[in-house]
Design a protein around this motif. Structure first.
Motif, short mmCIF file in Angstrom:
data_model
loop_
_atom_site.label_atom_id
_atom_site.label_comp_id
_atom_site.label_asym_id
_atom_site.label_seq_id
_atom_site.Cartn_x
_atom_site.Cartn_y
_atom_site.Cartn_z
N VAL A 195 35.31 36.58 41.12
CA VAL A 195 36.20 36.21 42.22
C VAL A 195 37.59 35.95 41.65
O VAL A 195 37.72 35.58 40.48
CB VAL A 195 35.65 34.95 42.96
N GLU A 196 38.61 36.20 42.46
CA GLU A 196 39.98 35.83 42.09
C GLU A 196 40.33 34.58 42.89
O GLU A 196 40.53 34.63 44.11
CB GLU A 196 40.96 36.97 42.39
N LEU A 197 40.36 33.48 42.19
CA LEU A 197 40.52 32.18 42.83
C LEU A 197 42.01 31.81 42.92
O LEU A 197 42.72 31.88 41.92
CB LEU A 197 39.77 31.16 41.98
N SER A 239 42.76 46.60 37.07
CA SER A 239 43.87 47.35 37.69
C SER A 239 44.50 46.61 38.87
O SER A 239 45.63 46.86 39.22
CB SER A 239 43.34 48.70 38.19
N ASP A 240 43.72 45.72 39.51
CA ASP A 240 44.14 45.11 40.78
C ASP A 240 44.19 46.15 41.89
O ASP A 240 45.01 46.07 42.81
CB ASP A 240 45.49 44.38 40.65
N PHE A 241 43.28 47.11 41.80
CA PHE A 241 43.17 48.16 42.82
C PHE A 241 42.91 47.55 44.20
O PHE A 241 42.04 46.70 44.36
CB PHE A 241 42.02 49.10 42.43
N HIS A 242 43.72 47.98 45.20
CA HIS A 242 43.56 47.53 46.58
C HIS A 242 43.39 48.72 47.53
O HIS A 242 43.54 48.55 48.74
CB HIS A 242 44.79 46.76 47.06
N GLY A 243 43.15 49.92 46.99
CA GLY A 243 43.13 51.10 47.86
C GLY A 243 44.51 51.37 48.42
O GLY A 243 45.52 51.09 47.76
N ASP A 258 37.43 39.89 44.86
CA ASP A 258 38.20 39.60 46.07
C ASP A 258 38.80 38.20 45.99
O ASP A 258 38.31 37.34 45.26
CB ASP A 258 37.28 39.72 47.29
N HIS A 259 39.85 37.99 46.76
CA HIS A 259 40.49 36.67 46.80
C HIS A 259 39.54 35.65 47.45
O HIS A 259 39.18 35.79 48.62
CB HIS A 259 41.78 36.71 47.63
N ASP A 260 39.15 34.67 46.70
CA ASP A 260 38.42 33.50 47.22
C ASP A 260 37.12 33.82 47.96
O ASP A 260 36.69 33.04 48.80
CB ASP A 260 39.35 32.65 48.12
N LEU A 312 37.90 45.09 35.88
CA LEU A 312 37.51 43.69 36.11
C LEU A 312 38.41 43.00 37.12
O LEU A 312 38.47 41.76 37.17
CB LEU A 312 37.53 42.92 34.78
N HIS A 313 39.15 43.78 37.90
CA HIS A 313 40.02 43.17 38.90
C HIS A 313 40.32 44.18 40.00
O HIS A 313 41.10 45.11 39.81
CB HIS A 313 41.32 42.69 38.22
N CYS A 314 39.65 44.01 41.15
CA CYS A 314 39.91 44.90 42.28
C CYS A 314 39.48 44.22 43.58
O CYS A 314 38.76 43.23 43.56
CB CYS A 314 39.21 46.24 42.10
N HIS A 315 39.97 44.77 44.68
CA HIS A 315 39.80 44.12 45.98
C HIS A 315 39.22 45.07 47.02
O HIS A 315 39.60 46.24 47.09
CB HIS A 315 41.16 43.61 46.49
N SER A 316 38.34 44.54 47.86
CA SER A 316 37.74 45.31 48.95
C SER A 316 38.24 44.75 50.29
O SER A 316 39.07 43.84 50.33
CB SER A 316 36.21 45.19 48.89
ZN ZN Z 1 44.11 40.69 42.71
#
Ligand code: ZN
Ligand code: AMP
Ligand code: FE
Ligand code: FE
Length: 275
Positions: free
Chosen positions: A60-62, A239-243, A39-41, A7-11
């Motif tokens: 979204v991660e605000l 996880s806050d996965f960012h690759g 993703d952030h915002d 429930l927490h990752c970024h592209s």
């Molecule tokens: Zn994050």
């Protein structure tokens, strides 16, 4: 029984290194049961996510501020009025794009050139000072991103332009209007303040706490699980996965016990998978 959740990752729509599509494909292949790109915002990656992971949640991660600190608030769509979130994000995005021109004018006054339009054409997500620093490295104005910040872009630096951010209270109000489920991301960044923050805002819709976080060892997970129980918060899993942009988190998806998963599915309005 273990259930795999993310429930927490970024592209690449924010600061991750995989496209939304590739990330969703990876999560799907790894048999993640509950998946949300945060993703952030920006939610710009949602359509591409759905193409590869039809059941994905929208979220979204605000970035909010509270008492001069930055607070990252995770919002999850529960089928309410997500349009209000979309509009707020769009307004913020436009302000950030306008700001690039303002910063370019400041830099020009300092004798530094920055092609704002070229940069804006390249970046479609939430554009900010790190992108500008990178552009200044590429056009040879500075030798490193650090130099770009030290000389021009750092807080209160000669080319720093403030961008309005939502307060945490306003972020929560926005999420409440949208009927979103909301959680405090990576509580460790708030140190001892985390508990006071949660106590203060839990009645304003801050119902979740990111207990099962990618970088937390079991000891830390147990500590935050106890806090979530004490404050009657839903423990979330991300996880806050960012690759490759944050290689310490190697893959999306964290396995949790069914007792952790069940309340989370219920909170997000999803049926718990039986098997
Ligand atoms: Zn994050
Ligand atoms: P913005 O949201 O555009 O104001 O950019 C904020 C981001 O800029 C932060 O998340 C950091 O990644 C980066 N940043 C801010 N200050 C510095 C600094 N002094 N040195 C390096 N990076 C910084
Ligand atoms: Fe990030
Ligand atoms: Fe964050």
């Amino acid at each position: 029984m273990l259930v795999r959740i993310e429930l927490h990752c970024h592209s690449t729509h924010s600061d991750g290194s995989l496209s939304a599509r590739d990330l969703a494909e990876l999560a799907f292949a790894r048999e993640v049961r509950l998946f949300c790109l945060t993703d952030h915002d920006t939610c710009a990656g949602f359509e591409a996510t759905k193409a590869a992971f039809p059941d994905a949640l929208r979220g979204v991660e605000l970035s909010c501020t509270e008492d001069d600190h930055t607070v990252h608030l995770l919002l999850y769509d529960r089928g309410g009025d997500w349009q209000v979130v979309q509009e707020a994000l769009e307004a913020q995005r436009q302000e950030r794009r306008d700001r690039v021109h303002t910063i370019a004018e400041r830099l020009a006054d300092l004798g530094v050139s920055l092609d704002a339009d070229a940069l804006l054409a390249r970046v479609d997500g939430s554009i900010g000072r790190p992108h500008i620093a990178e552009a200044l490295v590429q056009n040879g104005a500075v030798k490193s991103r650090e130099e770009a910040f030290d000389r021009y872009l750092k807080d209160e630096g000669p080319a720093d332009v403030k961008v309005a951010r939502l307060s945490l209270a306003d972020g929560l109000a926005l999420g409440n209007t949208a009927g979103a489920a909301m959680a405090l991301a990576h509580p460790h960044v708030h140190g001892k303040r985390a508990e006071a923050l949660l106590r203060r805002y839990r009645d304003e819709g801050l119902e979740g706490l990111e207990v099962y976080y990618g970088l937390y060892a079991n000891k830390k997970r147990r500590k935050y699980a106890a806090l979530a129980r004490e404050l009657d918060l839903v423990a979330t899993v991300g996880s806050d996965f960012h690759g490759d942009a944050l290689p310490k988190v190697e893959r999306p998806g964290i396995d949790v016990e069914a007792e952790v998963a069940a309340p989370l599915f219920a909170w997000l309005g999803r049926e718990t998978p039986i098997s």
